[in-house]
Scaffold this motif. Structure first.
Motif, PDB file in Angstrom:
ATOM      1  N   VAL A 139       2.119  14.810 -13.094  1.00  0.00           N
ATOM      2  CA  VAL A 139       0.988  15.537 -13.675  1.00  0.00           C
ATOM      3  C   VAL A 139       1.056  17.007 -13.323  1.00  0.00           C
ATOM      4  O   VAL A 139       0.834  17.890 -14.181  1.00  0.00           O
ATOM      5  CB  VAL A 139      -0.340  14.918 -13.207  1.00  0.00           C
ATOM      6  N   GLU A 140       1.375  17.305 -12.075  1.00  0.00           N
ATOM      7  CA  GLU A 140       1.471  18.701 -11.653  1.00  0.00           C
ATOM      8  C   GLU A 140       2.611  19.405 -12.369  1.00  0.00           C
ATOM      9  O   GLU A 140       2.475  20.573 -12.778  1.00  0.00           O
ATOM     10  CB  GLU A 140       1.661  18.767 -10.137  1.00  0.00           C
ATOM     11  N   GLU A 141       3.757  18.712 -12.504  1.00  0.00           N
ATOM     12  CA  GLU A 141       4.877  19.313 -13.236  1.00  0.00           C
ATOM     13  C   GLU A 141       4.524  19.553 -14.694  1.00  0.00           C
ATOM     14  O   GLU A 141       4.881  20.581 -15.276  1.00  0.00           O
ATOM     15  CB  GLU A 141       6.110  18.412 -13.118  1.00  0.00           C
ATOM     16  N   HIS A 142       3.810  18.573 -15.283  1.00  0.00           N
ATOM     17  CA  HIS A 142       3.400  18.738 -16.678  1.00  0.00           C
ATOM     18  C   HIS A 142       2.444  19.909 -16.829  1.00  0.00           C
ATOM     19  O   HIS A 142       2.564  20.727 -17.762  1.00  0.00           O
ATOM     20  CB  HIS A 142       2.745  17.442 -17.178  1.00  0.00           C
ATOM     21  N   GLU A 187       0.826  -1.207   0.000  1.00  0.00           N
ATOM     22  CA  GLU A 187       0.000   0.000   0.000  1.00  0.00           C
ATOM     23  C   GLU A 187       0.866   1.265   0.000  1.00  0.00           C
ATOM     24  O   GLU A 187       0.536   2.242  -0.674  1.00  0.00           O
ATOM     25  CB  GLU A 187      -0.928   0.000   1.216  1.00  0.00           C
ATOM     26  N   LEU A 188       1.963   1.236   0.758  1.00  0.00           N
ATOM     27  CA  LEU A 188       2.846   2.403   0.787  1.00  0.00           C
ATOM     28  C   LEU A 188       3.487   2.638  -0.577  1.00  0.00           C
ATOM     29  O   LEU A 188       3.595   3.790  -1.042  1.00  0.00           O
ATOM     30  CB  LEU A 188       3.917   2.212   1.861  1.00  0.00           C
ATOM     31  N   LYS A 189       3.929   1.563  -1.226  1.00  0.00           N
ATOM     32  CA  LYS A 189       4.516   1.716  -2.562  1.00  0.00           C
ATOM     33  C   LYS A 189       3.471   2.211  -3.565  1.00  0.00           C
ATOM     34  O   LYS A 189       3.785   3.026  -4.447  1.00  0.00           O
ATOM     35  CB  LYS A 189       5.097   0.386  -3.023  1.00  0.00           C
ATOM     36  N   LYS A 190       2.264   1.710  -3.409  1.00  0.00           N
ATOM     37  CA  LYS A 190       1.194   2.162  -4.289  1.00  0.00           C
ATOM     38  C   LYS A 190       0.935   3.655  -4.103  1.00  0.00           C
ATOM     39  O   LYS A 190       0.774   4.403  -5.088  1.00  0.00           O
ATOM     40  CB  LYS A 190      -0.067   1.354  -4.001  1.00  0.00           C
ATOM     41  N   LYS A 191       0.907   4.099  -2.855  1.00  0.00           N
ATOM     42  CA  LYS A 191       0.721   5.521  -2.586  1.00  0.00           C
ATOM     43  C   LYS A 191       1.898   6.339  -3.101  1.00  0.00           C
ATOM     44  O   LYS A 191       1.735   7.465  -3.565  1.00  0.00           O
ATOM     45  CB  LYS A 191       0.509   5.758  -1.087  1.00  0.00           C
ATOM     46  N   LEU A 192       3.107   5.755  -2.981  1.00  0.00           N
ATOM     47  CA  LEU A 192       4.284   6.457  -3.488  1.00  0.00           C
ATOM     48  C   LEU A 192       4.203   6.620  -4.998  1.00  0.00           C
ATOM     49  O   LEU A 192       4.524   7.697  -5.542  1.00  0.00           O
ATOM     50  CB  LEU A 192       5.548   5.694  -3.100  1.00  0.00           C
ATOM     51  N   GLU A 193       3.770   5.575  -5.720  1.00  0.00           N
ATOM     52  CA  GLU A 193       3.608   5.680  -7.160  1.00  0.00           C
ATOM     53  C   GLU A 193       2.551   6.719  -7.514  1.00  0.00           C
ATOM     54  O   GLU A 193       2.719   7.501  -8.456  1.00  0.00           O
ATOM     55  CB  GLU A 193       3.229   4.314  -7.728  1.00  0.00           C
ATOM     56  N   GLU A 194       1.442   6.697  -6.766  1.00  0.00           N
ATOM     57  CA  GLU A 194       0.404   7.698  -7.014  1.00  0.00           C
ATOM     58  C   GLU A 194       0.926   9.096  -6.752  1.00  0.00           C
ATOM     59  O   GLU A 194       0.598  10.036  -7.494  1.00  0.00           O
ATOM     60  CB  GLU A 194      -0.806   7.411  -6.129  1.00  0.00           C
ATOM     61  N   GLN A 245       1.193  11.852  -9.531  1.00  0.00           N
ATOM     62  CA  GLN A 245       0.558  13.140  -9.304  1.00  0.00           C
ATOM     63  C   GLN A 245       1.554  14.271  -9.451  1.00  0.00           C
ATOM     64  O   GLN A 245       1.239  15.333 -10.013  1.00  0.00           O
ATOM     65  CB  GLN A 245      -0.083  13.168  -7.909  1.00  0.00           C
ATOM     66  N   LYS A 246       2.763  14.029  -8.974  1.00  0.00           N
ATOM     67  CA  LYS A 246       3.808  15.039  -9.097  1.00  0.00           C
ATOM     68  C   LYS A 246       4.149  15.293 -10.561  1.00  0.00           C
ATOM     69  O   LYS A 246       4.327  16.438 -10.978  1.00  0.00           O
ATOM     70  CB  LYS A 246       5.051  14.580  -8.333  1.00  0.00           C
TER      71      LYS A 246
END
Length: 526
Positions: free
Chosen positions: A468-471, A454-461, A465-466
């Protein structure tokens, strides 16, 4: 001869006095005693019997359901003496009587009639006994605790010992009774007794500070603060402050704000009063609720930023009835339709004159959005301690791992530690991962592996997200550059057009001048 007569008279008086006393009417003897013998006998009593007795009687059973008794029940001296003597009786008395406690399922050990136990206070010995009180009075219940002590210790007993007995009895009663979780009833009429204003259930939440998922140093700091509050009644009185303390718990949902409240209640052995502000219609109703709370309690208002519109300018919170331009009919309709509770009323509830009622109370606000609250509501003195309930970090995780899985070390701990440093996950989500079971058994490997997943999944998300925000940021920046470039091109084209237009205008003017001179020809001389 005279001596013989005197002896005869004396002897006759000795023999005749009992006869005269027996023959005389009782009323005559009583009158003679009151007129001639009462004062000398009273003066002799301290020498003949130097002990003083004080009877503490139970309240009449006939008044058990009366309004008077419901108001005085919390300060029943007889019940407090029984609670105090319960420990003394269990040590020394051999013939006991067990009475059911007023609250809870326990028993209070008391003396049987005729039994006596000794108690020592500051080197002075006193004696307690159970006696049957005279039932001639309609206020008598027939049960009585009698305290016997020497006359020379009267001041000590009255000024120090009896108040000590009552305080200790109150503490014993509170510690033995079940804790309760109160909530205010959904009704508009608060002109009633405590039992009608509040409803309650037994509070049996298992959370303690030992099981609370929080940084150990921060937990210890909070526990010290609670102890300092509980044990310093005289200090609060000396500095002129009401014996209360305010705590503001703020943080994202799922970070354990109510769990913290439960741990505080279990640590202090306090009741909890959970106030639903949306059902409170006026400032008077809020004050009534506060008056009907007991000491040794925690008063909670959860999600205060969502309960009522209590943020922003206080001038906008005035009741509609105060607007002189609104007629009485419209004002009454508004008053019946919505709540008239104001921010000013809530502030007075926290630290106004009524806040000193009974003392020993903790007021707790919770919120998910600290920035939405009026600064006047959360300033020091009202909310004395601000506690941030944040995301789960490794120290809090170790507490959860020990609680849920019974492990304090595991090969996956290092990976979890690194992930928790960069991933925001609430204690509730972490606990949910640890509650995974396989055929009813807790498998540490499976549960911790699920948590890592779950932590790795959240890290990937988070990384996605980062990106997407940078884009989006890059696209926004490129858009601004393109817009600036297009604006520049437009400006250049406009400048070129303007310059071209000016050039054309000059050429036209020049051609016009030349044409005028050639058409007029040479002037003639007259």
């Amino acid at each position: 001869m005279m001596g013989v007569l005197d002896n005869f008279r004396s002897s006759a008086w000795i023999y005749l006095t009992p006869v005269a006393a027996a023959c005389a009417p009782i009323a005559v003897l009583r009158t003679y005693f009151n007129q001639h013998l009462r004062r000398p006998v009273r003066r002799l009593l301290p020498f003949l019997d130097p002990f003083v007795t004080i009877d503490i009687a139970a309240k009449p059973e006939d008044y058990s359901h009366s309004y008077y008794n419901s108001k005085a029940k919390s300060s029943d001296a007889y019940a407090e003496v029984l609670a105090y003597l319960s420990e003394v009786c269990s040590r020394e008395a051999r013939e006991l009587r067990a009475e059911g406690a007023d609250e809870g399922h326990g028993f209070v050990l008391t003396l049987r009639e005729g039994q006596e136990v000794a108690d020592e206070f500051k080197g002075v010995t006193m004696w307690w006994s159970a006696v049957a009180e005279n039932k001639a009075s309609y206020r008598s219940s027939g049960r009585c605790c009698r305290l016997t002590f020497h006359e020379r210790h009267r001041r000590l007993v009255v000024d120090e010992y009896l108040p000590y007995v009552r305080r200790t009895g109150q503490d014993v009663t509170v510690s033995n009774r079940p804790r309760r979780l109160y909530t205010n009833k959904k009704q508009r009429d608060y002109h009633s007794a405590r039992e009608e204003v509040w409803s309650y259930i037994d509070f049996d939440h298992p959370t303690t500070f030992d099981t609370l998922a929080m940084d150990p140093a921060e937990k210890l700091n909070i526990m010290d603060d609670l102890e300092d509050f509980r044990d310093n009644k005289d200090y609060y009185r000396r500095i002129g402050r009401a014996w209360k303390r305010g705590y503001l718990l703020h943080g994202p949902p799922g970070t354990g704000k109510f769990t913290m409240i439960a741990a505080m209640a279990n640590y202090l052995n306090y009741d909890i009063y959970d106030i639903e502000l949306t059902t409170v219609h006026t400032n008077y109703d809020l004050r009534k609720l506060f008056i009907e709370t007991k000491s040794k309690s925690i008063i909670v208002i959860e999600d205060i930023d969502c309960s009522l519109d209590l943020s922003g300018n206080r001038a906008t919170m005035l009741p509609a009835a105060q607007d002189d331009e609104v007629d009485d009919g419209v004002s009454d309709r508004k008053r019946k339709k919505g709540s008239m509770l104001t921010l000013s009323g809530l502030l007075n509830f926290i630290d106004g004159l009524w806040s000193a009622h009974s003392g020993e109370r903790i007021i707790v606000f919770t919120t998910n959005h600290l920035d939405k609250l009026d600064p006047a509501l959360i300033r020091r003195g009202r909310m004395d301690r601000h506690i941030e309930m944040s995301y789960c970090r490794f120290r809090a995780f170790r507490t959860l791992a020990e609680n849920y899985l019974g492990v304090d070390a595991h090969p996956l701990f290092d990976a979890i530690k690194e992930l928790l440093q960069v991933v925001d996950m609430t204690p509730a989500d972490v606990a949910e991962c640890m509650m995974m079971s396989k055929r009813g058994a807790r498998d540490a490997d499976a549960c911790l592996g699920s948590l890592v997943h779950e932590l790795k999944k959240k890290l990937e998300e988070k990384e996605e997200q980062k990106k997407v925000e940078e884009h989006d940021a890059k696209m926004a920046a490129d858009g601004k550059e393109n817009l600036a470039s297009e604006d520049g091109k437009k400006d250049n084209a406009q400048l070129e057009d303007a310059a071209r237009q000016k050039k054309n205008d000059r050429e036209v003017m020049a051609n016009g001048v030349n044409n005028g001179e050639s058409s007029s020809g040479p002037k003639e001389d007259y």
